[in-house]
Design an enzyme around this catalytic site. Structure first.
Site, PDB file in Angstrom:
ATOM      1  N   GLU A 435       0.842  -1.206   0.000  1.00 40.73           N
ATOM      2  CA  GLU A 435       0.000   0.000   0.000  1.00 40.73           C
ATOM      3  C   GLU A 435       0.881   1.263   0.000  1.00 40.73           C
ATOM      4  OE1 GLU A 435      -3.394  -0.433  -0.428  1.00 40.73           O
ATOM      5  OE2 GLU A 435      -3.281   1.721  -0.745  1.00 40.73           O
TER       6      GLU A 435
HETATM    7  C1  LIG Z   1       2.921  -9.858   0.690  1.00 40.05           C
HETATM    8  C2  LIG Z   1       2.648  -8.799  -0.307  1.00 40.05           C
HETATM    9  C3  LIG Z   1       1.335  -8.490  -0.637  1.00 40.05           C
HETATM   10  C4  LIG Z   1       1.053  -7.522  -1.606  1.00 40.05           C
HETATM   11  N1  LIG Z   1      -0.234  -7.304  -1.992  1.00 40.05           N
HETATM   12  C5  LIG Z   1      -0.478  -6.526  -3.089  1.00 40.05           C
HETATM   13  C6  LIG Z   1      -1.781  -6.450  -3.656  1.00 40.05           C
HETATM   14  O1  LIG Z   1      -2.745  -7.028  -3.145  1.00 40.05           O
HETATM   15  N2  LIG Z   1      -1.948  -5.737  -4.791  1.00 40.05           N
HETATM   16  C7  LIG Z   1      -0.917  -5.077  -5.399  1.00 40.05           C
HETATM   17  O2  LIG Z   1      -1.116  -4.469  -6.432  1.00 40.05           O
HETATM   18  N3  LIG Z   1       0.337  -5.125  -4.868  1.00 40.05           N
HETATM   19  C8  LIG Z   1       0.569  -5.832  -3.742  1.00 40.05           C
HETATM   20  N4  LIG Z   1       1.841  -5.901  -3.213  1.00 40.05           N
HETATM   21  C9  LIG Z   1       2.907  -5.149  -3.844  1.00 40.05           C
HETATM   22  C10 LIG Z   1       3.364  -3.956  -3.006  1.00 40.05           C
HETATM   23  O3  LIG Z   1       2.371  -2.987  -2.956  1.00 40.05           O
HETATM   24  C11 LIG Z   1       4.681  -3.456  -3.633  1.00 40.05           C
HETATM   25  O4  LIG Z   1       5.664  -4.444  -3.358  1.00 40.05           O
HETATM   26  C12 LIG Z   1       5.085  -2.112  -3.110  1.00 40.05           C
HETATM   27  O5  LIG Z   1       4.180  -1.128  -3.546  1.00 40.05           O
HETATM   28  C13 LIG Z   1       6.492  -1.689  -3.554  1.00 40.05           C
HETATM   29  O6  LIG Z   1       6.706  -1.940  -4.920  1.00 40.05           O
HETATM   30  P1  LIG Z   1       7.983  -2.765  -5.367  1.00 40.05           P
HETATM   31  O7  LIG Z   1       8.018  -4.009  -4.566  1.00 40.05           O
HETATM   32  O8  LIG Z   1       7.984  -2.896  -6.824  1.00 40.05           O
HETATM   33  O9  LIG Z   1       9.211  -1.872  -4.913  1.00 40.05           O
HETATM   34  P2  LIG Z   1       9.905  -0.683  -5.737  1.00 40.05           P
HETATM   35  O10 LIG Z   1       8.881   0.211  -6.324  1.00 40.05           O
HETATM   36  O11 LIG Z   1      10.903  -1.279  -6.637  1.00 40.05           O
HETATM   37  O12 LIG Z   1      10.644   0.092  -4.566  1.00 40.05           O
HETATM   38  C14 LIG Z   1      11.765  -0.435  -3.882  1.00 40.05           C
HETATM   39  C15 LIG Z   1      12.157   0.492  -2.744  1.00 40.05           C
HETATM   40  O13 LIG Z   1      12.503   1.760  -3.285  1.00 40.05           O
HETATM   41  C16 LIG Z   1      11.748   2.802  -2.684  1.00 40.05           C
HETATM   42  N5  LIG Z   1      11.421   3.796  -3.716  1.00 40.05           N
HETATM   43  C17 LIG Z   1      10.825   3.594  -4.903  1.00 40.05           C
HETATM   44  N6  LIG Z   1      10.718   4.761  -5.567  1.00 40.05           N
HETATM   45  C18 LIG Z   1      11.254   5.709  -4.794  1.00 40.05           C
HETATM   46  C19 LIG Z   1      11.453   7.118  -4.919  1.00 40.05           C
HETATM   47  N7  LIG Z   1      11.023   7.782  -5.972  1.00 40.05           N
HETATM   48  N8  LIG Z   1      12.064   7.771  -3.899  1.00 40.05           N
HETATM   49  C20 LIG Z   1      12.474   7.117  -2.800  1.00 40.05           C
HETATM   50  N9  LIG Z   1      12.337   5.792  -2.634  1.00 40.05           N
HETATM   51  C21 LIG Z   1      11.721   5.105  -3.604  1.00 40.05           C
HETATM   52  C22 LIG Z   1      10.511   2.136  -2.107  1.00 40.05           C
HETATM   53  O14 LIG Z   1      10.058   2.842  -0.977  1.00 40.05           O
HETATM   54  C23 LIG Z   1      11.023   0.749  -1.759  1.00 40.05           C
HETATM   55  O15 LIG Z   1      11.558   0.756  -0.458  1.00 40.05           O
HETATM   56  C24 LIG Z   1       2.126  -6.819  -2.217  1.00 40.05           C
HETATM   57  C25 LIG Z   1       3.447  -7.109  -1.848  1.00 40.05           C
HETATM   58  C26 LIG Z   1       3.709  -8.090  -0.930  1.00 40.05           C
HETATM   59  C27 LIG Z   1       5.135  -8.410  -0.610  1.00 40.05           C
END
Ligand SMILES: Cc1cc2nc3c(=O)[nH]c(=O)nc-3n(C[C@H](O)[C@H](O)[C@H](O)COP(=O)(O)OP(=O)(O)OC[C@H]3O[C@@H](n4cnc5c(N)ncnc54)[C@H](O)[C@@H]3O)c2cc1C
Length: 592
Positions: A435
């Site tokens: 989220e």
């Molecule tokens: C158990 C689980 C359940 C989930 N359930 C859902 C679901 O129901 N539906 C759904 O759609 N998704 C779901 N997700 C996905 C989750 O919302 C994403 O993993 C999350 O939004 C982060 O995206 P990412 O993993 O691609 O990380 P990335 O976007 O690659 O980010 C990696 C890190 O970089 C940081 N970051 C990224 N951009 C910036 C920036 N511009 N400035 C500073 N820091 C930054 C982030 O804070 C993070 O710490 C789930 C994930 C898990 C693990």
């Protein structure tokens, strides 16, 4: 096995003594008297401790299993989910016309707390459904509402939110899933979504996926994203279930926690979908329900901390190790209980003072959402938008930290799975990530919310704290313990905001390097203010002599602890913020 008891007295204190809900001019609130809310919360508490909590370890140990595209949930989950459904717990704030009870969102939030504490993984199935219900309720056509809402409200069908793809999480503009328009007005959805919570399972006859996808030929990036309803089974005109749609779970993720909740790779292969809201306005549609969804995740953070604390407290009273430095407290026994040791007390006070303030702050946030939605109050809407990153980001960061502290009280036993403390830590961890990861919450706070409407919501918050301080400065003890620390912390917050205003434009890195610190600083101010408000209510309770002295005195002592021991963190965060971007950005990427 860990245990859980819903803290009904504290929940009732927040609702009636701090927030005084039945006197608020918000539609539906006049009915929320103390007997009525107690009846709801006690039933929610019974279900949570009697049915949901005993399944928490089972869910963790067994996890979910994928066989022939069907996900089997852990033993007992389906029967428990049936009980949740049959008790009407999924439909507390669902509109009456769709079969719900039409109560305020605040009551949904309060009744949800025990269920999240007792079994976060199981509760997520209804939590996501609630999100899907809200999106369709706000953005759906009348026909869509009539078709989907009654079944989602009752959780006969569950819902999901599909945003994430393998190459795009935070940056949703990179999305590749596409939605091709058909002559009959429907769309064909193709692509892969990952990490989809409750994407597939055996607890409902249909699953309604809300999917973000791009319509070919639309605007580039995030502006070209639209939102679609994509059911697992198509629904016939008469409401009966039809053919299986082109969507299936391709894999289940192995993960750190919430094992009882299925985290699915979802493959969409020419699946039939229906546009929800306007084309290319999918992100806007998502944003309108963001405050609620994020408040729900914030609650997960501290609700795990609450149950972890309850177990740590019981352990600290039971486990005999060492002697109190001031003399034996259990002279007949071989040693004193852990709770005699000041460092264990410190840890328990950290947890208790955080949990109680987080509860009150979140309930207040839910009340702001009701004020905004039910009373059309634009100021309340602006305020909850400002506070949402705090509720989501700060409360889940701290909630996790407090779960670790509770685990630490158990020493080595906290690391052993049978005690259940490890599960609380592992389950709480995800709330910091999904989220919108917490770093991105901090970015949202500093980059968007602080400057929203020319800074008006922030100025309103500062003013409200100022007025509170002025109005409550007369009692010298109260002023010393609560008002002076709050004033000082609020000044730190203003100074930090000023730093961003003065430096952010010429060097955006200066603002973003301090964003997480600001989220923490402001989070402490918000909880400090919440404590001051609770302390005032507790003092009023004491003065009224209602016979609940022990509760009120404990409340005041816990509040004093927060003000003395937690609130000073604002000074450290301010110093870090004012150090600017230079120390953070000093190294080139290849010098790490
Ligand atoms: C158990 C689980 C359940 C989930 N359930 C859902 C679901 O129901 N539906 C759904 O759609 N998704 C779901 N997700 C996905 C989750 O919302 C994403 O993993 C999350 O939004 C982060 O995206 P990412 O993993 O691609 O990380 P990335 O976007 O690659 O980010 C990696 C890190 O970089 C940081 N970051 C990224 N951009 C910036 C920036 N511009 N400035 C500073 N820091 C930054 C982030 O804070 C993070 O710490 C789930 C994930 C898990 C693990």
């Amino acid at each position: 096995m860990p245990s859980y008891t819903a803290p009904i007295r504290d929940m009732q204190f927040v609702l009636h003594e701090m927030l005084d809900i039945s006197r608020q001019e918000i539609p539906g609130y006049a009915d929320l008297d103390a007997d009525f809310t107690a009846a709801i919360l006690e039933e929610a508490g019974k279900l949570s401790s009697g049915v949901l909590a005993p399944l928490n370890l089972t869910g963790d140990h067994q996890g979910c299993r994928l066989e022939n595209e069907v996900v089997h949930t852990p033993e007992g989950f389906k029967a428990a989910f049936d009980q949740i459904r049959e008790g009407g717990w999924t439909a507390i704030d669902v509109a009456e016309q769709y079969g719900g009870q039409g109560l305020p969102y605040l009551m949904h939030t309060a009744a949800n707390e025990p269920m999240v504490s007792a079994n976060m993984a199981l509760n997520m199935y209804q939590g996501l459904t609630h999100g899907a219900y809200s999106a369709i309720h706000i953005h759906g056509s009348d026909e869509q509402k009539a078709r989907w809402l009654p079944k989602l409200g009752s959780c006969e069908w569950t819902g999901t939110m599909n945003l994430t793809e393998p190459h795009c999480g935070t940056d949703l503009g990179l999305m590749r899933t596409k939605a091709v328009p058909q002559e009959n007005g429907t769309y064909r959805i193709s692509g892969q979504k990952i990490f989809i919570s409750a994407g597939e399972h055996d607890m409902a006859e249909n699953i309604v996926h809300l999917v973000l996808a791009k319509i070919p030929g639309g605007p580039e990036g995030i502006k070209g994203v639209s939102l679609f309803i994509v059911p697992k089974f198509l629904v016939n005109e008469d409401g009966s279930l039809g053919a299986r749609n082109g969507v299936a779970c391709g894999n289940l993720e192995e993960k750190m926690g919430i094992h009882g909740n299925a985290t699915c790779v979802m493959n969409y292969d020419d699946a039939e979908g229906y546009l929800l809201g306007e084309a290319h306005k999918g992100m806007r549609a998502m944003f309108t329900m963001m405050n609620e969804a994020r408040l729900g995740v914030g609650l997960q953070g501290w609700a795990q901390s609450e149950v972890a604390y309850q177990n740590a407290l019981a352990y600290a009273k039971d486990r005999l190790q060492g002697r109190a430095v001031t003399g034996a407290k259990n002279p007949e026994g071989p040693a004193d209980p852990l709770i005699v040791h000041p460092d264990i007390r410190r840890s328990l006070m950290d947890q208790k003072s955080f949990n109680e303030a987080a509860r009150a702050f979140t309930y207040w946030g839910a009340m702001l959402i009701d004020r905004s939605h039910k009373a059309g109050d634009a100021e309340a809407e602006a305020m909850i938008s400002l506070l949402t990153p705090i509720i989501k980001g700060f409360l889940t960061d701290k909630g996790f930290e407090m779960c670790v502290q509770a685990q630490q009280v158990f020493g080595g036993h906290g690391y052993i799975e049978d005690w259940g403390m490890s599960q609380f830590v592992r389950d709480a961890r995800i709330a910091m990530i999904y989220e919108g990861a917490n770093g991105v919450q901090a970015l949202d706070l500093v980059g968007r919310k602080l400057a929203a409407q020319g800074g008006k919501p922030m100025m309103t918050l500062i003013e409200e704290i100022k007025v509170f301080c002025k109005e409550n400065a007369e009692d010298a003890d109260f002023a010393r313990d609560f008002i002076e620390p709050l004033k000082s912390a609020s000044k730190d917050m203003q100074q930090a905001a000023m730093f961003f205003m003065q430096n952010g434009m010429k060097d955006p890195n200066a603002a973003l390097a301090g964003s997480s610190d600001f989220m923490n600083l402001m989070g402490h101010v918000c909880l400090g203010w919440t404590w001051a408000r609770m302390a005032k209510a507790a003092q009023a309770g004491l003065d009224a002599g209602t016979g609940d002295r022990g509760f009120y005195e404990t409340k005041l002592a816990t509040g004093r602890y927060y003000m003395a021991r937690q609130l000073p963190a604002t000074k450290m965060h301010l110093a870090r913020i004012e150090s600017g971007a230079a120390p953070v950005m000093a190294l080139e990427a290849d010098a790490f």
